[in-house]
Design an enzyme around this catalytic site. Sequence first.
Site, PDB file in Angstrom:
ATOM      1  N   SER A 134      37.676  35.664  49.894  1.00  0.00           N
ATOM      2  CA  SER A 134      36.600  36.629  49.650  1.00  0.00           C
ATOM      3  C   SER A 134      35.554  36.597  50.761  1.00  0.00           C
ATOM      4  CB  SER A 134      35.925  36.264  48.323  1.00  0.00           C
ATOM      5  OG  SER A 134      34.717  36.943  48.192  1.00  0.00           O
ATOM      6  N   TYR A 158      31.514  29.674  43.207  1.00  0.00           N
ATOM      7  CA  TYR A 158      32.737  30.482  43.345  1.00  0.00           C
ATOM      8  C   TYR A 158      33.174  30.537  44.814  1.00  0.00           C
ATOM      9  CZ  TYR A 158      35.356  34.849  44.038  1.00  0.00           C
ATOM     10  OH  TYR A 158      36.276  35.783  44.439  1.00  0.00           O
ATOM     11  N   LYS A 162      36.588  29.048  47.124  1.00  0.00           N
ATOM     12  CA  LYS A 162      37.445  29.811  48.051  1.00  0.00           C
ATOM     13  C   LYS A 162      37.543  29.081  49.397  1.00  0.00           C
ATOM     14  CE  LYS A 162      38.515  33.430  45.529  1.00  0.00           C
ATOM     15  NZ  LYS A 162      39.883  33.592  45.036  1.00  0.00           N
TER      16      LYS A 162
HETATM   17  P1  NAD Z   1      40.786  39.510  37.718  1.00  0.00           P
HETATM   18  O1  NAD Z   1      40.009  38.539  36.907  1.00  0.00           O
HETATM   19  O2  NAD Z   1      40.894  40.905  37.252  1.00  0.00           O
HETATM   20  O3  NAD Z   1      42.268  38.936  37.952  1.00  0.00           O
HETATM   21  C1  NAD Z   1      42.551  37.564  37.990  1.00  0.00           C
HETATM   22  C2  NAD Z   1      43.728  37.318  37.069  1.00  0.00           C
HETATM   23  O4  NAD Z   1      44.020  35.910  37.093  1.00  0.00           O
HETATM   24  C3  NAD Z   1      43.440  37.686  35.620  1.00  0.00           C
HETATM   25  O5  NAD Z   1      44.465  38.524  35.113  1.00  0.00           O
HETATM   26  C4  NAD Z   1      43.384  36.363  34.894  1.00  0.00           C
HETATM   27  O6  NAD Z   1      43.844  36.459  33.564  1.00  0.00           O
HETATM   28  C5  NAD Z   1      44.286  35.502  35.758  1.00  0.00           C
HETATM   29  N1  NAD Z   1      43.998  34.063  35.681  1.00  0.00           N
HETATM   30  C6  NAD Z   1      42.789  33.462  35.716  1.00  0.00           C
HETATM   31  N2  NAD Z   1      42.933  32.133  35.622  1.00  0.00           N
HETATM   32  C7  NAD Z   1      44.269  31.892  35.534  1.00  0.00           C
HETATM   33  C8  NAD Z   1      45.045  30.729  35.432  1.00  0.00           C
HETATM   34  N3  NAD Z   1      44.486  29.508  35.373  1.00  0.00           N
HETATM   35  N4  NAD Z   1      46.385  30.845  35.401  1.00  0.00           N
HETATM   36  C9  NAD Z   1      46.992  32.055  35.438  1.00  0.00           C
HETATM   37  N5  NAD Z   1      46.289  33.202  35.521  1.00  0.00           N
HETATM   38  C10 NAD Z   1      44.949  33.125  35.578  1.00  0.00           C
HETATM   39  O7  NAD Z   1      40.195  39.458  39.198  1.00  0.00           O
HETATM   40  P2  NAD Z   1      40.509  40.396  40.443  1.00  0.00           P
HETATM   41  O8  NAD Z   1      39.307  41.203  40.734  1.00  0.00           O
HETATM   42  O9  NAD Z   1      41.811  41.066  40.276  1.00  0.00           O
HETATM   43  O10 NAD Z   1      40.621  39.288  41.567  1.00  0.00           O
HETATM   44  C11 NAD Z   1      41.853  38.695  41.934  1.00  0.00           C
HETATM   45  C12 NAD Z   1      41.588  37.636  42.988  1.00  0.00           C
HETATM   46  O11 NAD Z   1      40.909  38.221  44.079  1.00  0.00           O
HETATM   47  C13 NAD Z   1      40.704  36.498  42.479  1.00  0.00           C
HETATM   48  O12 NAD Z   1      41.201  35.285  43.021  1.00  0.00           O
HETATM   49  C14 NAD Z   1      39.349  36.820  43.065  1.00  0.00           C
HETATM   50  O13 NAD Z   1      38.586  35.669  43.304  1.00  0.00           O
HETATM   51  C15 NAD Z   1      39.732  37.496  44.377  1.00  0.00           C
HETATM   52  N6  NAD Z   1      38.692  38.422  44.870  1.00  0.00           N
HETATM   53  C16 NAD Z   1      38.296  39.464  44.083  1.00  0.00           C
HETATM   54  C17 NAD Z   1      37.297  40.322  44.558  1.00  0.00           C
HETATM   55  C18 NAD Z   1      36.814  41.480  43.722  1.00  0.00           C
HETATM   56  O14 NAD Z   1      35.785  42.081  44.078  1.00  0.00           O
HETATM   57  N7  NAD Z   1      37.485  41.867  42.654  1.00  0.00           N
HETATM   58  C19 NAD Z   1      36.724  40.110  45.822  1.00  0.00           C
HETATM   59  C20 NAD Z   1      37.171  39.038  46.575  1.00  0.00           C
HETATM   60  C21 NAD Z   1      38.174  38.197  46.101  1.00  0.00           C
END
Ligand code: NAD
Length: 348
Positions: A134, A158, A162
């Site tokens: 991120s 958080y 990362k």
């Molecule tokens: P999200 O919460 O919608 O998706 C994450 C998924 O991981 C969820 O479906 C959740 O149920 C699953 N999960 C969580 N813990 C788990 C575990 N221990 N075992 C198995 N599954 C698990 O989030 P997102 O927005 O789709 O983000 C996905 C990734 O991208 C994350 O790692 C997040 O940190 C990263 N990210 C997101 C953004 C954003 O703005 N959305 C920005 C930068 C990075």
Amino acid sequence: MRVLLTGGSGFIGSHIALLLIERGYDVLILDSFVNSSTNVIKAIKTYLDNKNINHSFKIINGDIRDKKTLDRIFDDSAKEFNPIQSVIHLAGLKSVSQSFIDPLHYWNVNVCGTQNLLSTMNEHECFSIVFSSSATIYGLTDSAPITEDHKISPINPYGKTKVAIENMLYDLYKSNMKSWKVCSLRYFNPVGAHSSGLLGEDPIGIPNNLFPYITQVAIGRRNHLNIFGDDWATTDGSGVRDYIHIMDLSEGHLDAIDYLNSKESCFEFINLGSGIGYSVFQIVSQFELSTGLDIPFLVKDRRDGDVAKCYADISKAKKLLGWKPKRSLEQICLDGWNWQKKNPNGYN
Ligand code: NAD
Ligand code: UDP
């Protein structure tokens, strides 16, 4: 080619899953559904059925911290003579505010979970991974556009998880540089939705982020938008960020997989953003223009931990992955609104 997609039921993962399946990948989705709904999987199936796309993707309801589950997934694939060739790892927790309240849980899920995944991959000789990092790892900086060699200085637990994962990935790569292929994608602000309106962003509770807040105002779930400051050092005083269409971001993952496949070994950090900074006022205006709706707003104090400007230099992604964002801010607004309109209460 078989790909394990962790977190494949989440906002970003579900869009990547759809694209992978559409492009003929054999996809295993591993998700604990701790932050997503099983209706996401139904939506993926509906889309594929509507398009008459053959699919046999598998869903595993499990936790990345559970070694037995991970071992079973890799073992079963090997027994089927269809080993997992690459992992796209998105599973994890992502709320900045929650990470302050329960930092140990964040370190446990994100860092210990990833360590568990990586050791399983190592043992099963699967050495290719795309990781979702991120832009938050760049911390409080106003020196936009941000290149990958910008100082790493996360300001919340958080973001620190990362950075820890990126460091872990690097150490692992260094331990076996002949085999490991690692691409850590640093996302800026993924927004919008799949053009079908079947998949989109469905935050639990009050959205923390600008874009889903706007679509929830538009659908009538919130009265008005709060704009956090109009006195920033930007052209109109509101904060500037880099909003990237979720499908452009998803395509970046497929390009990253192709890139890893073309290499004997590698380790790269790569920004994924639109490369353009838009202010909050510009986003609101474009949303109103694209949808014909009114978004009432109130200007409030600045939010803690915000910066004036944050947007990506995306030349590395263009050069290494041959990727570039294709969808405009207007498309983001149209697709985001289409999703919210068709699903006023999200997946439920
Ligand atoms: P999200 O919460 O919608 O998706 C994450 C998924 O991981 C969820 O479906 C959740 O149920 C699953 N999960 C969580 N813990 C788990 C575990 N221990 N075992 C198995 N599954 C698990 O989030 P997102 O927005 O789709 O983000 C996905 C990734 O991208 C994350 O790692 C997040 O940190 C990263 N990210 C997101 C953004 C954003 O703005 N959305 C920005 C930068 C990075
Ligand atoms: N923002 C806002 N109102 C909101 C949510 C966000 O004014 O309800 C502003 C925020 O201050 C920032 C921009 O919108 O300038 C993007 O915020 P978001 O949380 O979506 O992304 P991040 O700041 O994490 O990059």
